[in-house]
Write an enzyme that holds these catalytic residues in place. Structure first.
Site, short mmCIF file in Angstrom:
data_model
loop_
_atom_site.label_atom_id
_atom_site.label_comp_id
_atom_site.label_asym_id
_atom_site.label_seq_id
_atom_site.Cartn_x
_atom_site.Cartn_y
_atom_site.Cartn_z
N HIS A 392 0.81 -1.22 0.00
CA HIS A 392 0.00 0.00 0.00
C HIS A 392 0.84 1.27 0.00
O HIS A 392 0.30 2.37 -0.16
CB HIS A 392 -0.94 -0.01 1.21
CG HIS A 392 -2.26 0.65 0.96
ND1 HIS A 392 -2.55 1.34 -0.20
CD2 HIS A 392 -3.40 0.72 1.71
CE1 HIS A 392 -3.78 1.82 -0.14
NE2 HIS A 392 -4.32 1.45 1.00
N ASP A 396 -2.03 2.04 -4.81
CA ASP A 396 -3.29 2.49 -4.24
C ASP A 396 -4.36 1.41 -4.37
O ASP A 396 -4.30 0.55 -5.27
CB ASP A 396 -3.77 3.77 -4.93
CG ASP A 396 -2.84 4.95 -4.68
OD1 ASP A 396 -2.20 4.96 -3.61
OD2 ASP A 396 -2.76 5.84 -5.54
#
Length: 421
Positions: A392, A396
Site C-alpha cells: 500500500h 493504491d
C-alpha cells in the site's frame, strides 16, 4: 586406534560458512564409511557430509542452527588404525559445549569392534516405549508420516544408525502393530522443542521482513471460471503428445502478463532503503511451491515471452525441481510478482503475504460449484476467489482493484487471453 577429524568441506561458489540443519548421528554411534553424518545448508544448496571411514563418533562440534565456517572441525571419530590428528591439531569442544562424559552405555559401545556391520533382515521392532523426554531420532519426512498416521514415534524401534527410525520401520509398525497406532485416548505430557533452522528459518525471516516492512492491502474478488474450465478440458483432450496438461496456472500467468501491460507498476521491486521502485519490463513470476522441507518460490523467467503450454511446462519442471531439492539458485531468485495457491486446500479466501521486496502477490483459492443468477434463473457455475495483496506504500487501492478486475475479465472470457494487443 587413532582419531580422525572431519572438517566442513568447501562447497564451492565462494561460500564462507554453512548452517548445520540436521545431525544424523550422536556421540557414541558406530558409523560406516559413507554414512551420512550431517546436513548443512548454504543460500545455494543443502549438502550432506559423509563419513570418510568406519569409526565411533566421539565429538560433535556444532548444534543444529549453528553457522559453521568452511574448514572448521565438525566431527571427530575414533578409528582402527592411524588417524589424522596430532596433539597440536586436536579439536577442542565448541564454546559452551563440554567433552562427552563417560557413561556405561558409551563404554559398552566403545568396546564393540569397529567395522562394517553384517547385513540384517528387517524384523518387527519391539514396541518398547522410550522414556519420557527421550526424543526419537527420525527425519522430518518420517515425523510427518507418523503424525498423519497417528503414530507415537516413542513406540517405534529404529533400525537405522543410532536407532534412527526409517520409513521401513514405520511400514513394519503399521503391518505388525496397527492396534498400537490406533490406541485409545491417552494423556500426552511430552513437550518437544523444535529449533527453527535451515529452510524453515529462512522462511521465518522472509515472512517477518515482509510483514514488518510492507503495509499490506488485500483485495478479494470472485471469478466465474466455468468457460475457462471448459476450454481447458477441451485443450487437454485434444493436446499434442509433446505438450503438457494444462492447469489453471498457465491461464492465470498469461492473464497477469496482459494486465501488467496496462499497469506495469504492479510488476516491480520496491527498494525501501533507497526509496526507489524498480519497475521491470520482464515478467518473472514466482510460483509459491510447498515442499516437504517448507515453502519455496521457483521463478518462471520471462513469462511475457512464453505461450500457454510453455508456461505449463516450465511450472511443472520448476515445481518438480523444488520438491526434489535439485532447483538451481538462479531458479529460486529474481521474481518480480508471485502467485500463491493451495490447490484444493485453498479455502474461500486468504490474505497472502507479499514476497518481499515485490509489491504484489496473486492468491488462488479453491474452485467450487455455486448457483449464480443469470438474470432469469439460478444456474450452477464453477467459481473461485482471487485473494491478492499489494504494497500500500506504492499501490493504491483503486489501482489494485483495476488490476484484479482486468485479470477477472480475462479469466471469465478466456478467448481474450489469446488475442494480441
Amino acid at each position: 586406534m587413532g582419531e580422525y577429524v572431519i572438517k566442513l568441506p568447501d562447497v564451492g561458489e565462494g561460500v564462507a560458512e554453512a548452517e548445520l540443519v540436521e545431525w544424523h548421528v550422536k556421540v557414541g554411534d558406530l558409523v560406516r564409511e559413507d554414512t551420512v553424518l550431517a546436513a548443512v545448508m548454504t543460500d545455494k544448496a543443502t549438502v550432506e557430509i559423509p563419513s570418510p571411514s568406519d569409526g565411533e563418533v566421539i565429538w560433535l562440534g556444532a548444534e543444529v542452527g549453528d553457522r559453521v565456517p568452511i574448514g572448521s572441525p565438525v566431527v571427530r571419530l575414533k578409528i582402527a588404525g592411524e588417524g589424522n590428528v596430532t596433539e597440536s591439531e586436536e579439536p577442542r569442544p565448541a564454546a559452551g559445549k563440554a567433552e562427552p562424559e563417560a557413561t556405561p552405555e558409551r563404554t559398552k559401545a566403545a568396546s564393540k569392534p569397529v567395522g562394517i556391520p553384517t547385513t540384517r533382515a528387517i524384523a518387527a521392532p519391539a514396541a518398547v516405549p522410550r522414556p519420557e523426554g527421550e526424543k526419537p531420532i527420525a527425519s522430518p519426512a518420517v515425523r510427518q508420516r507418523a503424525r498423519e498416521a497417528g503414530i507415537d514415534l516413542r513406540q517405534v524401534s529404529g533400525s537405522g544408525p543410532a536407532g534412527r527410525i526409517t520409513h521401513e520401520d514405520i511400514d513394519v509398525f503399521l503391518t505388525r502393530a496397527p492396534q498400537t497406532a490406533r490406541a485409545g485416548l491417552v494423556r500426552k505430557t511430552l513437550v518437544e522443542d523444535i529449533k527453527i533452522a535451515g529452510l524453515r528459518r529462512r522462511i521465518a525471516e522472509k515472512m517477518s521482513l515482509s510483514k514488518s516492512r510492507i503495509p499490506h492491502i488485500t483485495y478479494v474478488e470472485e471469478v466465474d471460471v466455468t468457460t475457462l474450465e471448459e476450454l481447458r478440458g477441451s485443450l487437454n483432450k485434444d493436446k499434442r503428445t509433446d505438450r503438457p496438461r494444462l492447469t489453471l496456472l498457465p491461464f492465470l500467468m498469461r492473464a497477469m502478463v496482459k494486465a501488467i501491460d496496462e499497469q506495469p507498476q504492479l510488476n516491480a521491486i520496491f527498494d525501501d532503503e533507497a526509496g526507489t521502485v524498480h519497475q521491470h519490463g520482464a515478467v518473472h513470476i514466482g510460483i509459491a511451491t510447498q515442499t516437504r522441507n517448507g515453502l519455496m518460490v521457483p521463478v518462471v523467467k520471462h513469462a511475457e515471452a512464453r505461450d500457454l503450454w510453455d508456461c505449463a511446462a516450465e511450472v511443472n519442471r520448476l515445481a518438480e525441481a523444488a520438491r526434489e531439492g535439485t532447483a538451481m539458485r538462479e531458479e529460486l531468485f529474481g521474481s518480480t510478482i508471485t502467485i500463491t495457491s493451495l490447490g484444493a486446500m485453498g479455502g474461500v479466501a486468504t490474505t497472502p503475504v507479499i514476497n518481499h521486496p515485490e509489491v504484489a502477490i496473486i492468491g488462488v483459492n479453491k474452485m467450487m460449484i455455486r448457483p449464480l443468477w443469470d438474470g432469469t434463473n439460478f444456474v450452477p457455475r464453477k467459481v473461485m476467489n482471487l485473494s491478492s495483496s499489494f504494497d500500500h506504500r506504492v499501490i493504491d487501492g483503486w489501482d489494485a482493484a483495476v488490476f484484479v478486475q482486468r485479470i477477472k475479465a480475462l479469466l471469465e472470457t478466456p478467448a481474450l487471453i489469446f488475442v494480441d494487443g
